[in-house]
Design a protein around this motif. Structure first.
Motif, PDB file in Angstrom:
ATOM      1  N   ASP A 104       0.836  -1.182   0.000  1.00  0.00           N
ATOM      2  CA  ASP A 104       0.000   0.000   0.000  1.00  0.00           C
ATOM      3  C   ASP A 104       0.877   1.239   0.000  1.00  0.00           C
ATOM      4  N   ALA A 105       0.268   2.380  -0.312  1.00  0.00           N
ATOM      5  CA  ALA A 105       0.957   3.673  -0.282  1.00  0.00           C
ATOM      6  C   ALA A 105      -0.072   4.726   0.116  1.00  0.00           C
ATOM      7  N   VAL A 106       0.204   5.479   1.196  1.00  0.00           N
ATOM      8  CA  VAL A 106      -0.734   6.468   1.727  1.00  0.00           C
ATOM      9  C   VAL A 106       0.040   7.719   2.114  1.00  0.00           C
ATOM     10  N   TRP A 120       3.871   7.198   2.796  1.00  0.00           N
ATOM     11  CA  TRP A 120       4.247   5.965   3.490  1.00  0.00           C
ATOM     12  C   TRP A 120       3.934   4.769   2.600  1.00  0.00           C
ATOM     13  N   VAL A 121       4.887   3.833   2.515  1.00  0.00           N
ATOM     14  CA  VAL A 121       4.767   2.684   1.616  1.00  0.00           C
ATOM     15  C   VAL A 121       5.144   1.418   2.376  1.00  0.00           C
ATOM     16  N   THR A 122       4.301   0.378   2.284  1.00  0.00           N
ATOM     17  CA  THR A 122       4.638  -0.915   2.873  1.00  0.00           C
ATOM     18  C   THR A 122       5.372  -1.763   1.840  1.00  0.00           C
ATOM     19  N   MET A 176      -2.977  -0.036   4.698  1.00  0.00           N
ATOM     20  CA  MET A 176      -2.672   0.944   5.727  1.00  0.00           C
ATOM     21  C   MET A 176      -3.746   2.029   5.807  1.00  0.00           C
ATOM     22  N   VAL A 177      -4.035   2.475   7.044  1.00  0.00           N
ATOM     23  CA  VAL A 177      -4.773   3.723   7.279  1.00  0.00           C
ATOM     24  C   VAL A 177      -4.014   4.496   8.352  1.00  0.00           C
ATOM     25  N   ILE A 178      -4.168   5.811   8.342  1.00  0.00           N
ATOM     26  CA  ILE A 178      -3.489   6.675   9.308  1.00  0.00           C
ATOM     27  C   ILE A 178      -4.556   7.401  10.103  1.00  0.00           C
ATOM     28  N   ASP A 179      -4.527   7.267  11.438  1.00  0.00           N
ATOM     29  CA  ASP A 179      -5.575   7.841  12.266  1.00  0.00           C
ATOM     30  C   ASP A 179      -5.254   9.298  12.631  1.00  0.00           C
ATOM     31  N   PRO A 180      -6.176  10.007  13.300  1.00  0.00           N
ATOM     32  CA  PRO A 180      -5.941  11.419  13.631  1.00  0.00           C
ATOM     33  C   PRO A 180      -4.761  11.649  14.569  1.00  0.00           C
ATOM     34  N   PHE A 181      -4.273  10.586  15.233  1.00  0.00           N
ATOM     35  CA  PHE A 181      -3.121  10.706  16.110  1.00  0.00           C
ATOM     36  C   PHE A 181      -1.816  10.420  15.373  1.00  0.00           C
ATOM     37  N   ASP A 182      -1.890  10.319  14.040  1.00  0.00           N
ATOM     38  CA  ASP A 182      -0.752  10.015  13.181  1.00  0.00           C
ATOM     39  C   ASP A 182      -0.208   8.610  13.418  1.00  0.00           C
ATOM     40  N   GLN A 183      -1.024   7.749  14.004  1.00  0.00           N
ATOM     41  CA  GLN A 183      -0.646   6.344  14.135  1.00  0.00           C
ATOM     42  C   GLN A 183      -0.999   5.610  12.847  1.00  0.00           C
ATOM     43  N   LEU A 225      -9.447  -2.092   6.542  1.00  0.00           N
ATOM     44  CA  LEU A 225      -9.467  -1.170   7.674  1.00  0.00           C
ATOM     45  C   LEU A 225     -10.117   0.134   7.229  1.00  0.00           C
ATOM     46  N   ALA A 226     -10.810   0.800   8.162  1.00  0.00           N
ATOM     47  CA  ALA A 226     -11.378   2.117   7.862  1.00  0.00           C
ATOM     48  C   ALA A 226     -11.592   2.878   9.159  1.00  0.00           C
ATOM     49  N   LEU A 227     -11.405   4.192   9.095  1.00  0.00           N
ATOM     50  CA  LEU A 227     -11.709   5.093  10.199  1.00  0.00           C
ATOM     51  C   LEU A 227     -12.986   5.845   9.857  1.00  0.00           C
ATOM     52  N   ASP A 228     -13.967   5.807  10.758  1.00  0.00           N
ATOM     53  CA  ASP A 228     -15.237   6.462  10.453  1.00  0.00           C
ATOM     54  C   ASP A 228     -15.283   7.870  11.038  1.00  0.00           C
ATOM     55  N   GLY A 229     -16.431   8.541  10.865  1.00  0.00           N
ATOM     56  CA  GLY A 229     -16.563   9.917  11.300  1.00  0.00           C
ATOM     57  C   GLY A 229     -16.545  10.094  12.798  1.00  0.00           C
TER      58      GLY A 229
END
Length: 780
Positions: A451-453, A461-463, A498-505, A559-563
């Motif tokens: 992935d690449a995000v 970022w690339v895995t 990959m997903v990146i959350d609001p905490f940059d994790q 994976l997904a981050l919702d509202g």
């Protein structure tokens, strides 16, 4: 015979669907088929018709007009197998690998499907192999014999599944009415075990004794023709002609089997993989090489009098006038190549959309002679633009991910050949071990990525799978850095999506680097210095639960981050939620423990055992799920199914939805199935940045006609919508998280539909300051 529908069984999932939710439909469906893979051609009075792996299209040489047909226009499916034109009924017949027949009315475009053959479940394989219309009869060559179909009545007349000495249910590839050796009217069939014939005067062709296997003929044959007073048959090495003495002679010798035969007056045309061969009555022969258009499948004489050839990789080709009867082999260039605008192929693996621009990543499809190219496709206001391996700097290996950077650059990871980046201007560049820190898999020359995000700071970022440095980051100015994983993650684990959350994790789906088995989820904090591993911290979550806590399965697929800031985890056996992803690397670890999704009352697990392929979140915070059993939409709270889409209640090409994406502004939902791409208008739109008059539709609202209620649009974020009587009495209060909300036309106090009249609509923002108004008329 009665014509009806086919009902498909689906796995039982532990969720209760309301009748309305199960049958709900989206509107404004659009299909985006790739139509370059032509499997058959036919000609009507004004058009050449092509059956393809993405549906059917008609090309009218006189006007240049292309008309597409897919399930959105009523076709049974997209993966067609055969096509024929019925002059008497002015209809095009289409056959499929599951035995279904479609009748397409040329004048109106109306499609009728016939399931008689598909229902013949005494035969394991009911695929249609070829269609031929002769003398008011539609001959359907199938995988179990020959079906004689009445096109006027729309029913099966007879089925011939026992043909002389051939095994019962021997597959038939073609059928032809032509004189028998003794001059009587006859019916010939080309089968996988040779050519057979029977007299049309015979009392019962269902009796094996009515058929004779022509033992001197080709041992296997795909097609038939009657030309120059004789029967011709495709053979393993070209084509053969039946002589008057009963012997067969090779008239076309090639290294591969003939694919199709077509007669036009004094000429017989034959397609043999990468050549068109024309025979003249009396013996003249000429061979035509179309050069860059191999894998020819079919030929027909168009309404313009010219030969049209279908190519498995090149679309529909109009050949130039073919000159004298003799002349050996000549190289020709098609006068016209018709490939309707669309994505590169129908094997779409991943989607990304922003600002009304859609990107697709494609699998690399191998065909009969190994031709296959990876590609990405872009759809914008100008149509489709293709980025194809060999024509641009595109990886050779298949592309498996899709994402967009803040500047509109498209990124796609390949499974073996690095990372594709395409700028908004259309410049394609591949990053690999030579121009980035990306590494080849140990012991190979494959740069295998997952992935690449791009993060909020513009870092890419690339895995990098099977690599000692499984994660790489490119700074906004272009410098690359490879990073190892903290020791808390086993070396046997690879990072993939990959997903990146609001905490940059960073959150990753994980797989074992031996056996490619699921390995749960990895959460990673890259610390104060993202370009150094010294302060990185990670946790590996792979515990499978049995009572609603833990992962439903180690095989994590999405994976997904919702509202609401929750992390959704899709697996091969259902859904889980991490309600506080920020707590995973500190604080109360229990808040970061995956919990199986539950229904609102907590009594059942929501969509337990659903095999998840992909997630998307729409502007209203609703979760869309692509699965092996269709597409699903959950409400914004994530505790109820609001919609399920399958091939039974929607135009989806397949129930296997491999990717789903939502336009964050318009709310249009895109579905990539394993047979191609579609979209539909979604009701959830982005909130309006400013207060404006509300759009309320339909108005007038007639409950008897508008079963889906009233759509109220133009809302700002986090709005409560009130439906009121003219004197201010509250009828309903609706919470809206996106730019639209739907009212079901009922009074919230009684649950009954409101009476006829005019109702006011008022939208109040969460801060109580922004207010918008509208109204709707109700007629009962």
């Amino acid at each position: 015979m009665r014509i009806g529908v086919v009902f498909r069984a689906v796995p039982v999932l532990l969720v209760l669907l309301s009748a309305a939710g199960a049958q709900a439909q989206l509107r404004d469906w659009q299909a985006y088929p790739s139509l370059r893979e032509v499997v058959g051609v036919a000609a009507s009075g004004e058009a050449v018709w092509a059956a393809t792996g993405g549906g059917v299209y008609a090309f009218r040489p006189g006007t240049g007009e292309v008309t597409r047909y897919t399930p959105v226009q009523g076709l049974h499916g997209v993966e067609t197998a055969a096509i024929a034109y019925d002059d008497a009924g002015d209809a095009v017949w289409v056959g499929y690998t599951d035995g279904v027949l479609d009748r397409l009315d040329v004048a109106t475009g109306a499609v009728t499907s016939f399931f008689d053959i598909a229902r013949a479940d005494q035969y394991a394989d009911r695929a249609v192999r070829r269609l031929r219309v002769q003398d008011g009869t539609l001959y359907v060559a199938t995988a179990f014999g020959l079906v004689v179909f009445d096109p006027a009545r729309g029913e099966v007349r007879e089925t011939y599944a026992r043909l002389g000495d051939l095994d019962p249910a021997t597959p038939v590839n073609d059928a032809l009415e032509a004189p028998l050796p003794d001059g009587r009217p006859g019916l010939w069939v080309a089968t996988v075990d040779g050519v057979a014939y029977a007299s049309l005067d015979a009392p019962n062709l269902q009796q094996p004794s009515a058929w004779t296997l022509d033992s001197a003929g080709p041992t296997t044959s795909d097609c038939l023709a009657f030309f120059d007073g004789a029967v011709y048959a495709c053979a393993a090495a070209g084509a053969e002609r039946r002589q008057a003495d009963g012997t067969w002679s090779q008239v076309l010798f090639w290294g591969v089997a003939g694919r199709d035969l077509a007669v036009d007056g004094d000429y017989l045309y034959s397609v043999v993989q990468n050549r068109l061969i024309r025979l003249a009555a009396g013996g003249g022969r000429r061979v035509f090489d179309p050069g860059d258009y191999p894998l020819m499948t079919s030929v027909a004489l168009g309404p313009d009098g010219q030969a049209w050839v279908g190519s498995e990789v090149g679309g529909l080709l109009r050949l130039p006038p073919l000159g004298p009867e003799n002349g050996g082999e000549v190289r020709i260039e098609p006068e016209q190549v018709v490939v309707p605008d669309g994505p590169f192929n129908n094997a779409v693996r991943a989607l990304a959309v922003r600002d009304d621009v859609l990107w697709t990543s494609h699998d690399r499809i191998q065909n009969a002679i190994g031709i296959g190219r990876s590609a990405a496709s872009r759809l914008d206001e100008t149509g489709w633009t293709l980025f194809v391996e060999g024509e641009a700097d595109v990886p050779e290996a298949r592309l498996i991910s899709a994402s967009l950077g803040p500047d509109g650059t498209f990124y796609a990871a390949s499974q073996g050949d690095g990372l594709l980046a395409v700028s908004p201007d259309g410049d394609a560049l591949t990053y690999d071990a030579e121009n980035a820190t990306l590494l080849e898999a140990t012991g190979t020359d494959l740069v295998d990525l997952g992935d690449a995000v791009v993060d909020a700071a513009g870092r890419l970022w690339v895995t990098n799978r099977f690599s000692p440095l499984p994660l790489h980051v490119r700074a906004p100015e272009g410098a690359w850095t490879g990073l190892p994983l903290p020791s808390t993650v086993p070396n046997s684990v690879d990072l993939v999506e990959m997903v990146i959350d609001p905490f940059d994790q960073k959150w990753f789906t994980a797989r074992r680097n031996t056996g490619n088995q699921g390995a749960g989820v990895v959460a990673l904090s890259t610390g104060a210095d993202p370009f150094s591993a010294a302060d990185d911290v990670a946790v590996h979550i792979d515990q499978v639960g049995t009572n609603g806590t833990g992962l439903p399965s180690e095989d994590v697929t999405a994976l997904a981050l919702d509202g609401q800031g929750r992390l959704w985890i899709g697996t091969a056996r259902g859904l889980a939620i991490i309600f506080s992803p920020g707590a995973v690397l500190g604080g109360d670890a229990a808040l970061a423990t995956p919990q199986w999704a539950r229904t609102a009352d907590g009594a059942d697990y929501l969509l337990r055992d659903l095999a998840v392929n992909d997630f998307a979140v729409d502007p209203a915070g609703q979760l869309w799920i692509g699965s092996t059993t269709g597409a699903w939409r959950l409400n914004a709270d994530g505790d109820a199914v609001e919609l399920q889409l399958t091939t039974e209640n929607s135009p989806l090409f397949s129930d296997n939805v491999v990717a789903v994406e939502v336009d964050p502004v318009t709310g249009r939902v895109y579905f990539a199935t394993d047979r191609g791409l579609l979209s539909a208008a979604g009701e959830a739109t982005a909130p309006s940045p400013t207060v404006r008059d509300l759009a309320v539709a339909p108005s007038p609202y007639r409950p008897a006609q508008h079963s889906r209620g009233v759509l109220i649009s133009g809302l700002v974020a986090e709005t409560t919508v009130y439906v009121l009587t003219p004197d201010g009495r509250r009828i309903a209060a609706l919470d809206a998280r996106g730019g639209s909300v739907r009212w079901d036309g009922r009074d919230e106090r009684t649950g009954e539909l409101v009476t006829s009249g005019v109702y006011l609509v008022a939208a109040v923002a969460a801060d109580g300051e922004a207010t918008a108004h509208g109204k709707v008329a109700v007629i009962r």
